[in-house]
Design a protein around this motif. Structure first.
Motif, PDB file in Angstrom:
ATOM      1  N   PHE A  30       0.790  -1.421  -0.030  1.00 52.60           N
ATOM      2  CA  PHE A  30      -0.188   0.059   0.116  1.00 52.60           C
ATOM      3  C   PHE A  30       0.895   1.287   0.144  1.00 52.60           C
ATOM      4  O   PHE A  30       0.673   2.288  -0.879  1.00 52.60           O
ATOM      5  CB  PHE A  30      -0.875   0.276   1.187  1.00 52.60           C
ATOM      6  CG  PHE A  30      -2.014  -0.953   1.118  1.00 52.60           C
ATOM      7  CD1 PHE A  30      -2.999  -0.820   0.086  1.00 52.60           C
ATOM      8  CD2 PHE A  30      -2.171  -2.038   1.882  1.00 52.60           C
ATOM      9  CE1 PHE A  30      -4.068  -1.642  -0.208  1.00 52.60           C
ATOM     10  CE2 PHE A  30      -3.284  -2.822   1.851  1.00 52.60           C
ATOM     11  CZ  PHE A  30      -4.188  -2.815   0.727  1.00 52.60           C
ATOM     12  N   ALA A  31       1.981   1.368   0.645  1.00 51.29           N
ATOM     13  CA  ALA A  31       2.643   2.379   0.785  1.00 51.29           C
ATOM     14  C   ALA A  31       3.566   2.681  -0.591  1.00 51.29           C
ATOM     15  O   ALA A  31       3.372   3.771  -1.111  1.00 51.29           O
ATOM     16  CB  ALA A  31       3.979   2.392   1.668  1.00 51.29           C
ATOM     17  N   ALA A  32       3.941   1.482  -1.422  1.00 48.15           N
ATOM     18  CA  ALA A  32       4.431   1.788  -2.783  1.00 48.15           C
ATOM     19  C   ALA A  32       3.255   2.385  -3.436  1.00 48.15           C
ATOM     20  O   ALA A  32       3.616   3.153  -4.412  1.00 48.15           O
ATOM     21  CB  ALA A  32       5.093   0.505  -3.249  1.00 48.15           C
ATOM     22  N   LEU A  33       2.063   1.918  -3.641  1.00 47.33           N
ATOM     23  CA  LEU A  33       1.038   2.423  -4.233  1.00 47.33           C
ATOM     24  C   LEU A  33       0.807   3.579  -4.091  1.00 47.33           C
ATOM     25  O   LEU A  33       0.565   4.460  -5.156  1.00 47.33           O
ATOM     26  CB  LEU A  33      -0.159   1.277  -4.098  1.00 47.33           C
ATOM     27  CG  LEU A  33      -1.367   1.679  -4.965  1.00 47.33           C
ATOM     28  CD1 LEU A  33      -1.028   1.507  -6.656  1.00 47.33           C
ATOM     29  CD2 LEU A  33      -2.549   0.787  -4.501  1.00 47.33           C
ATOM     30  N   ALA A  51       8.105  -0.291  -8.962  1.00 44.95           N
ATOM     31  CA  ALA A  51       8.798  -1.667  -8.961  1.00 44.95           C
ATOM     32  C   ALA A  51       8.492  -2.315  -7.651  1.00 44.95           C
ATOM     33  O   ALA A  51       8.568  -3.511  -7.557  1.00 44.95           O
ATOM     34  CB  ALA A  51      10.333  -1.434  -9.281  1.00 44.95           C
ATOM     35  N   VAL A  52       8.855  -1.626  -6.558  1.00 46.66           N
ATOM     36  CA  VAL A  52       8.506  -2.025  -5.106  1.00 46.66           C
ATOM     37  C   VAL A  52       7.177  -2.725  -5.364  1.00 46.66           C
ATOM     38  O   VAL A  52       7.046  -3.712  -4.709  1.00 46.66           O
ATOM     39  CB  VAL A  52       8.797  -0.905  -3.985  1.00 46.66           C
ATOM     40  CG1 VAL A  52       8.401  -1.544  -2.580  1.00 46.66           C
ATOM     41  CG2 VAL A  52      10.179  -0.575  -4.239  1.00 46.66           C
ATOM     42  N   ALA A  57       3.570  -7.302  -4.667  1.00 49.97           N
ATOM     43  CA  ALA A  57       2.312  -8.127  -5.133  1.00 49.97           C
ATOM     44  C   ALA A  57       2.736  -9.478  -5.543  1.00 49.97           C
ATOM     45  O   ALA A  57       2.008 -10.581  -5.154  1.00 49.97           O
ATOM     46  CB  ALA A  57       1.779  -7.561  -6.703  1.00 49.97           C
ATOM     47  N   VAL A  58       3.932  -9.797  -5.790  1.00 49.86           N
ATOM     48  CA  VAL A  58       4.507 -11.199  -5.887  1.00 49.86           C
ATOM     49  C   VAL A  58       4.653 -12.060  -4.750  1.00 49.86           C
ATOM     50  O   VAL A  58       4.272 -12.762  -4.420  1.00 49.86           O
ATOM     51  CB  VAL A  58       5.758 -11.157  -6.839  1.00 49.86           C
ATOM     52  CG1 VAL A  58       6.511 -12.776  -6.815  1.00 49.86           C
ATOM     53  CG2 VAL A  58       5.775 -10.737  -8.384  1.00 49.86           C
ATOM     54  N   ARG A  59       5.038 -11.210  -3.831  1.00 45.50           N
ATOM     55  CA  ARG A  59       5.271 -11.643  -2.499  1.00 45.50           C
ATOM     56  C   ARG A  59       3.869 -12.085  -1.787  1.00 45.50           C
ATOM     57  O   ARG A  59       4.040 -12.954  -1.225  1.00 45.50           O
ATOM     58  CB  ARG A  59       6.050 -10.539  -1.534  1.00 45.50           C
ATOM     59  CG  ARG A  59       6.200 -11.138  -0.276  1.00 45.50           C
ATOM     60  CD  ARG A  59       7.096 -10.024   0.606  1.00 45.50           C
ATOM     61  NE  ARG A  59       7.221 -10.708   1.937  1.00 45.50           N
ATOM     62  CZ  ARG A  59       8.288 -11.516   2.484  1.00 45.50           C
ATOM     63  NH1 ARG A  59       9.210 -11.842   1.727  1.00 45.50           N
ATOM     64  NH2 ARG A  59       8.253 -11.706   3.650  1.00 45.50           N
ATOM     65  N   LEU A  60       2.972 -11.246  -1.946  1.00 41.87           N
ATOM     66  CA  LEU A  60       1.509 -11.570  -1.608  1.00 41.87           C
ATOM     67  C   LEU A  60       1.080 -12.845  -2.209  1.00 41.87           C
ATOM     68  O   LEU A  60       0.566 -13.665  -1.525  1.00 41.87           O
ATOM     69  CB  LEU A  60       0.650 -10.411  -1.594  1.00 41.87           C
ATOM     70  CG  LEU A  60       0.725  -9.088  -0.964  1.00 41.87           C
ATOM     71  CD1 LEU A  60      -0.259  -8.082  -1.644  1.00 41.87           C
ATOM     72  CD2 LEU A  60       0.671  -9.329   0.455  1.00 41.87           C
ATOM     73  N   GLY A 207       4.380  -7.172 -11.976  1.00 39.75           N
ATOM     74  CA  GLY A 207       4.542  -8.073 -11.088  1.00 39.75           C
ATOM     75  C   GLY A 207       3.765  -9.400 -11.514  1.00 39.75           C
ATOM     76  O   GLY A 207       4.486 -10.483 -11.251  1.00 39.75           O
ATOM     77  N   GLY A 208       2.871  -9.395 -12.543  1.00 41.28           N
ATOM     78  CA  GLY A 208       2.489 -10.452 -13.296  1.00 41.28           C
ATOM     79  C   GLY A 208       3.581 -11.126 -13.989  1.00 41.28           C
ATOM     80  O   GLY A 208       3.765 -12.320 -14.229  1.00 41.28           O
ATOM     81  N   MET A 209       4.303 -10.131 -14.986  1.00 40.77           N
ATOM     82  CA  MET A 209       5.320 -10.847 -15.645  1.00 40.77           C
ATOM     83  C   MET A 209       6.410 -11.443 -14.677  1.00 40.77           C
ATOM     84  O   MET A 209       7.170 -12.204 -15.138  1.00 40.77           O
ATOM     85  CB  MET A 209       5.956  -9.601 -16.430  1.00 40.77           C
ATOM     86  CG  MET A 209       4.912  -9.139 -17.582  1.00 40.77           C
ATOM     87  SD  MET A 209       5.795  -8.229 -18.840  1.00 40.77           S
ATOM     88  CE  MET A 209       5.997  -6.589 -17.900  1.00 40.77           C
ATOM     89  N   LEU A 210       6.700 -10.905 -13.545  1.00 39.38           N
ATOM     90  CA  LEU A 210       8.001 -11.279 -12.740  1.00 39.38           C
ATOM     91  C   LEU A 210       7.682 -12.637 -12.150  1.00 39.38           C
ATOM     92  O   LEU A 210       8.327 -13.738 -12.308  1.00 39.38           O
ATOM     93  CB  LEU A 210       8.172 -10.474 -11.585  1.00 39.38           C
ATOM     94  CG  LEU A 210       9.119 -10.835 -10.463  1.00 39.38           C
ATOM     95  CD1 LEU A 210      10.588 -11.073 -11.000  1.00 39.38           C
ATOM     96  CD2 LEU A 210       9.188  -9.908  -9.217  1.00 39.38           C
ATOM     97  N   GLY A 211       6.138 -12.964 -12.019  1.00 41.19           N
ATOM     98  CA  GLY A 211       5.797 -14.067 -11.411  1.00 41.19           C
ATOM     99  C   GLY A 211       5.919 -15.076 -12.559  1.00 41.19           C
ATOM    100  O   GLY A 211       6.156 -16.154 -12.209  1.00 41.19           O
ATOM    101  N   VAL A 212       5.362 -14.900 -13.758  1.00 45.52           N
ATOM    102  CA  VAL A 212       5.232 -15.866 -14.777  1.00 45.52           C
ATOM    103  C   VAL A 212       6.857 -16.219 -15.069  1.00 45.52           C
ATOM    104  O   VAL A 212       7.313 -17.303 -15.182  1.00 45.52           O
ATOM    105  CB  VAL A 212       4.739 -15.243 -15.997  1.00 45.52           C
ATOM    106  CG1 VAL A 212       5.148 -16.112 -17.372  1.00 45.52           C
ATOM    107  CG2 VAL A 212       3.134 -15.106 -15.845  1.00 45.52           C
ATOM    108  N   PHE A 213       7.718 -15.142 -14.797  1.00 45.88           N
ATOM    109  CA  PHE A 213       9.331 -15.592 -15.284  1.00 45.88           C
ATOM    110  C   PHE A 213       9.830 -16.611 -14.470  1.00 45.88           C
ATOM    111  O   PHE A 213      10.355 -17.309 -14.592  1.00 45.88           O
ATOM    112  CB  PHE A 213      10.183 -14.258 -15.320  1.00 45.88           C
ATOM    113  CG  PHE A 213      11.517 -14.321 -15.275  1.00 45.88           C
ATOM    114  CD1 PHE A 213      12.170 -14.835 -16.285  1.00 45.88           C
ATOM    115  CD2 PHE A 213      12.342 -14.078 -14.296  1.00 45.88           C
ATOM    116  CE1 PHE A 213      13.436 -14.943 -16.490  1.00 45.88           C
ATOM    117  CE2 PHE A 213      13.747 -14.233 -14.298  1.00 45.88           C
ATOM    118  CZ  PHE A 213      14.410 -14.718 -15.411  1.00 45.88           C
TER     119      PHE A 213
END
Length: 328
Positions: A30-33, A51-52, A57-60, A207-213
């Motif tokens: 939420f802080a980054a958003l 980026a943070v 989001a990936v971490r969640l 975040g979704g792209m990082l997750g797929v990677f």
């Protein structure tokens, strides 16, 4: 060494550590958003904050995955509640995704049940026998410049609105999940307008792209493991068939140690906040090969499972090398 006994000492949940990981990640999210939306006209704040946010989001998503294994908090009920709360933020309906992921664990390394995997892998023999349309589709599918962005867009924003096995594991839960996303985005619109929606959308996509990677790298590397029953060895499938990525402590922490996928598949009850200690305290004779970033990127060129060589290989450079005899 009794690896089962070794990993059991780390399969211990601690609500204090779990709460720090869970609520701390939400705070960063939420802080980054807020920073990204507030300073959207200042790229030098927007981009780092975005980026943070993407990593948070990936971490969640990884923490929801832990909840699905009932490994984050101490009780089943606590994990179930926490997993459902995470759903609108991860875009993944908890109950159906939990059950699908359990099927993935049960089918790891099994060539006869590749439908339980996140990334489809053809064998070299199947490629040789395939027609040109199948080969073209598979080439496009396994192209990282298509797979990563298109995979993120399709998986998180389209496919998860009605995941596979929804009718089997819970239509009501998926419908309520989709409604919760509408409510969340509505609240975001009321708080930050269209700017808030666009910032959230763009960096959620990142975040979704990082997750797929990361999902791609978890089981797609040269000396991974695939086999057929009765020769399939579940322990080898868990340890050898899952990657141990060595991208450094900061990266592991940012993605809740989903990088250490070998130990996770061997014992899914180990919470993410203990995975690194479990992995890096292994005695030297049990230490797995760790994949560093350059090798991980190079692994994107590996496309087919060679059942004879027992390794993942690139596309054949010619028909003769693919097992098709030359004529004329």
């Amino acid at each position: 060494m009794d690896l089962r006994a070794y990993t059991r000492q780390y399969a211990v949940q601690d609500n204090r550590l779990a709460s720090l990981s869970y609520f701390g990640t939400f705070a960063v999210y939420f802080a980054a958003l807020w920073l990204a939306v507030t300073y959207v006209q200042h790229w030098y704040i927007l981009l780092p904050a975005g980026a943070v946010f993407a990593f948070a989001a990936v971490r969640l998503y990884v923490l929801q995955h832990d909840c699905g294994h009932h490994s984050l908090f101490e009780t089943r009920t606590q994990n179930e509640i926490a997993g459902h709360i995470l759903s609108p933020f991860t875009f993944a309906p908890f109950e159906v995704m939990k059950q699908n992921h359990n099927l993935h664990h049960a089918g790891i390394g099994n060539l006869e049940h590749r439908e339980t995997g996140e990334i489809h892998t053809m064998t070299l023999r199947e490629w040789t026998a395939a027609d040109w349309k199948t080969r073209l589709f598979y080439r496009l599918y396994r192209n990282p410049f298509i797979l990563v962005p298109a995979g993120a867009l399709f998986t998180y924003f389209i496919r998860y609105r009605w995941p596979k096995n929804t009718t089997r594991f819970g239509v009501r839960g998926v419908l309520l999940h989709n409604l919760s996303i509408v409510v969340m985005l509505g609240l975001l619109y009321l708080a930050a307008g269209a700017t808030g929606i666009w910032v959230w959308l763009v960096f959620s996509f990142l975040g979704g792209m990082l997750g797929v990677f990361l999902v791609y790298l978890q089981h797609n590397f040269e000396d991974t493991y695939w086999d057929r029953r009765p020769d399939l060895d579940p322990q080898l499938a868990a340890l050898q068939g899952s990657s141990a990525l060595d991208f450094g402590w900061w990266f592991d922490t940012a993605v809740a140690c989903i990088t250490l996928h070998d130990i996770h598949h061997f014992n899914a009850r180990i919470p993410s906040y203990r995975l690194r200690a479990c992995h890096y305290n292994l005695p030297p004779e049990c230490t797995p090969r760790r994949i560093k970033f350059p090798e991980a990127v190079a692994a994107l060129n590996l496309k087919l499972w060679d059942e004879e060589a027992k390794r993942l290989v690139p596309f054949p450079k010619s028909q003769s090398r693919a097992g098709v005899p030359q004529t004329g």
